[in-house]
Motif scaffolding. Structure first.
Motif, PDB file in Angstrom:
ATOM      1  N   LEU A   1      -6.745   2.097   1.574  1.00 29.40           N
ATOM      2  CA  LEU A   1      -5.452   1.300   1.891  1.00 29.40           C
ATOM      3  C   LEU A   1      -5.311   1.656   3.398  1.00 29.40           C
ATOM      4  CD1 LEU A   1      -3.611   1.142  -1.425  1.00 29.40           C
ATOM      5  CD2 LEU A   1      -4.526  -0.818  -0.321  1.00 29.40           C
TER       6      LEU A   1
ATOM      7  N   THR B   1       0.935  -2.999   2.552  1.00 26.96           N
ATOM      8  CA  THR B   1      -0.261  -2.071   2.258  1.00 26.96           C
ATOM      9  C   THR B   1       0.223  -0.759   2.278  1.00 26.96           C
ATOM     10  OG1 THR B   1      -1.875  -3.809   2.988  1.00 26.96           O
ATOM     11  CG2 THR B   1      -2.672  -1.470   2.837  1.00 26.96           C
TER      12      THR B   1
ATOM     13  N   ALA C   1       2.234  -0.104  -0.873  1.00 27.94           N
ATOM     14  CA  ALA C   1       1.332   0.078  -1.948  1.00 27.94           C
ATOM     15  C   ALA C   1       0.583   1.489  -1.905  1.00 27.94           C
ATOM     16  CB  ALA C   1       0.196  -1.141  -1.895  1.00 27.94           C
TER      17      ALA C   1
ATOM     18  N   TRP D   1      -0.984  -1.136  -7.504  1.00 26.61           N
ATOM     19  CA  TRP D   1      -2.011  -1.805  -7.783  1.00 26.61           C
ATOM     20  C   TRP D   1      -1.766  -3.125  -7.390  1.00 26.61           C
ATOM     21  CZ3 TRP D   1      -6.560  -0.318  -6.575  1.00 26.61           C
ATOM     22  CH2 TRP D   1      -7.126   1.090  -6.837  1.00 26.61           C
TER      23      TRP D   1
ATOM     24  N   THR E   1      -0.920  -4.004  -3.876  1.00 31.49           N
ATOM     25  CA  THR E   1      -2.275  -4.045  -3.161  1.00 31.49           C
ATOM     26  C   THR E   1      -2.779  -5.435  -3.332  1.00 31.49           C
ATOM     27  OG1 THR E   1      -2.966  -1.709  -3.528  1.00 31.49           O
ATOM     28  CG2 THR E   1      -4.754  -3.089  -3.131  1.00 31.49           C
TER      29      THR E   1
END
Length: 125
Positions: A54, A68, A71, A112, A115
């Motif tokens: 990530l 991101t 996340a 997740w 993401t």
């Protein structure tokens, strides 16, 4: 594109998760009935490359940068709570705090999900 301090911190924390996953795996191999420590190690080892990946995505601009990072941060915090609680219980018989593992699990799932959302949001160039 170079990584800023927040990304470098996340990268270091992802690497630390990998290190702790290896250490917990080794410890679990020498402790009778350490199933929860094995689980903690697996979670650390599965998520460490995800966090590192990530961070790499934020550097490329392929995904929404802020989302991101959030996340990756959720994964790191979730790992600390989930694996930290399981490890403390296995090694010392005490919890991190009440509901630490379930809270960490929800943060991992949220990481997740974030993401997936970060991958779907178009990046403005």
């Amino acid at each position: 594109m170079s990584l800023g301090l927040p990304d470098r911190i996340l990268l270091a924390l992802g690497a630390l998760a990998g290190l702790l996953g290896v250490a917990a795996s080794a410890a679990a191999a020498h402790i009778q009935g350490a199933d929860s420590l094995k689980t903690a190690a697996q979670f650390l080892l599965f998520h460490a490359p995800a966090v590192i990946g990530l961070v790499a995505l934020t550097g490329t601009g392929a995904t929404h940068r802020l989302l991101t990072r959030v996340a990756a941060s959720a994964l790191v915090l979730g790992l600390a709570l989930f694996s930290g609680d399981l490890s403390l219980r296995a090694l010392h018989g005490i919890p991190l705090f009440p509901m630490a593992a379930p809270t960490g699990g929800f943060l991992l799932m949220g990481g997740w999900l974030l993401t997936a959302v970060a991958a779907l949001i178009p990046v403005r160039r």
